[in-house]
Design a protein around this motif. Sequence first.
Motif, short mmCIF file in Angstrom:
data_model
loop_
_atom_site.label_atom_id
_atom_site.label_comp_id
_atom_site.label_asym_id
_atom_site.label_seq_id
_atom_site.Cartn_x
_atom_site.Cartn_y
_atom_site.Cartn_z
N GLN A 162 2.29 5.03 -11.50
CA GLN A 162 1.85 3.63 -11.60
C GLN A 162 2.66 2.82 -12.60
OE1 GLN A 162 -2.33 4.03 -12.43
NE2 GLN A 162 -2.82 4.59 -10.33
N THR A 163 4.00 3.01 -12.56
CA THR A 163 4.87 2.23 -13.43
C THR A 163 5.37 0.95 -12.77
OG1 THR A 163 6.82 3.41 -12.67
CG2 THR A 163 5.71 4.28 -14.64
N GLY A 164 5.16 0.83 -11.47
CA GLY A 164 5.70 -0.32 -10.74
C GLY A 164 7.12 -0.07 -10.27
N MET A 165 7.60 1.14 -10.52
CA MET A 165 8.94 1.55 -10.07
C MET A 165 8.83 2.94 -9.45
SD MET A 165 11.41 0.29 -13.13
CE MET A 165 10.38 0.71 -14.51
N ILE A 166 9.70 3.20 -8.49
CA ILE A 166 9.72 4.52 -7.86
C ILE A 166 10.95 5.25 -8.38
CG2 ILE A 166 9.90 5.76 -5.69
CD1 ILE A 166 8.55 3.34 -4.36
N ASN A 167 10.71 6.43 -8.96
CA ASN A 167 11.84 7.20 -9.47
C ASN A 167 12.13 8.36 -8.52
OD1 ASN A 167 10.10 9.41 -10.18
ND2 ASN A 167 9.55 8.30 -12.04
N MET A 168 13.19 9.08 -8.81
CA MET A 168 13.63 10.18 -7.95
C MET A 168 12.58 11.27 -7.82
SD MET A 168 16.48 9.30 -6.68
CE MET A 168 17.02 10.83 -5.97
N ILE A 169 11.85 11.53 -8.86
CA ILE A 169 10.82 12.57 -8.82
C ILE A 169 9.72 12.21 -7.83
CG2 ILE A 169 9.03 13.73 -10.18
CD1 ILE A 169 10.94 13.43 -12.60
N GLU A 170 9.36 10.92 -7.80
CA GLU A 170 8.30 10.48 -6.90
C GLU A 170 8.74 10.48 -5.44
OE1 GLU A 170 5.79 7.51 -9.77
OE2 GLU A 170 7.72 6.80 -9.01
N LEU A 171 10.03 10.38 -5.20
CA LEU A 171 10.52 10.44 -3.83
C LEU A 171 10.48 11.86 -3.36
CD1 LEU A 171 13.52 7.98 -3.88
CD2 LEU A 171 11.29 7.64 -2.85
N ASN B 182 0.83 -1.21 0.00
CA ASN B 182 0.00 0.00 0.00
C ASN B 182 0.86 1.26 0.00
OD1 ASN B 182 -2.35 -1.49 -0.01
ND2 ASN B 182 -2.63 -1.37 2.20
N GLU B 183 1.93 1.27 0.79
CA GLU B 183 2.83 2.43 0.82
C GLU B 183 3.52 2.62 -0.51
OE1 GLU B 183 3.00 4.75 3.25
OE2 GLU B 183 1.35 3.60 4.09
N PHE B 184 3.93 1.50 -1.13
CA PHE B 184 4.58 1.58 -2.44
C PHE B 184 3.64 2.21 -3.46
CE2 PHE B 184 5.64 0.06 -6.62
CZ PHE B 184 7.02 0.21 -6.67
N VAL B 185 2.40 1.77 -3.46
CA VAL B 185 1.42 2.30 -4.42
C VAL B 185 1.21 3.80 -4.21
CG1 VAL B 185 -1.03 2.20 -5.07
CG2 VAL B 185 0.26 0.09 -4.78
N LYS B 186 1.23 4.24 -2.96
CA LYS B 186 1.09 5.67 -2.67
C LYS B 186 2.25 6.47 -3.26
CE LYS B 186 -1.23 5.09 1.77
NZ LYS B 186 -1.04 5.29 3.22
N ILE B 187 3.44 5.92 -3.17
CA ILE B 187 4.64 6.62 -3.67
C ILE B 187 4.72 6.56 -5.19
CG2 ILE B 187 7.16 6.65 -3.64
CD1 ILE B 187 6.97 5.49 -0.78
N ASP B 188 4.32 5.43 -5.78
CA ASP B 188 4.40 5.21 -7.23
C ASP B 188 3.25 5.94 -7.93
OD1 ASP B 188 5.10 4.22 -9.74
OD2 ASP B 188 4.04 2.32 -9.41
N LYS B 189 3.37 7.26 -7.99
CA LYS B 189 2.29 8.10 -8.50
C LYS B 189 1.98 7.87 -9.98
CE LYS B 189 2.93 11.78 -5.13
NZ LYS B 189 3.95 11.16 -4.30
#
Length: 72
Positions: free
Chosen positions: A63-72, A54-61
Motif C-alpha cells: 500500500q505504498t501507491g507504487m508497484i515494485n518488482m517484489i509485488e510483481l 482495483n487491480e492496482f490496489v490488488k498488486i500494491d500489497k
Amino acid sequence: MESQSTNSNFNTANIDLAVVSSLRNYRGVSTLRKEAISVLIKMLNPIEIKNLSNEFVKIDKDQTGMINMIEL
C-alpha cells in the motif's frame, strides 16, 4: 565541508558523452511514456478507471501507491 571539496574536485571531462546522451534519451522516453499514458487514461470511461484502480490496489500489497518488482 568535506562534500564541498569533493564537489569542487569533480571533473566533468571524465563523464562519458555516450552516457550523458543515453540519460537524456531515457528522460525523453520517460516523458513521452508518461504523456502517452496520460492521454490513454483520459480516453477511459469511469468504469474502466475504477477496474484499473482495483487491480492496482490488488498488486500494491504494501500500500505504498507504487508497484515494485517484489509485488510483481
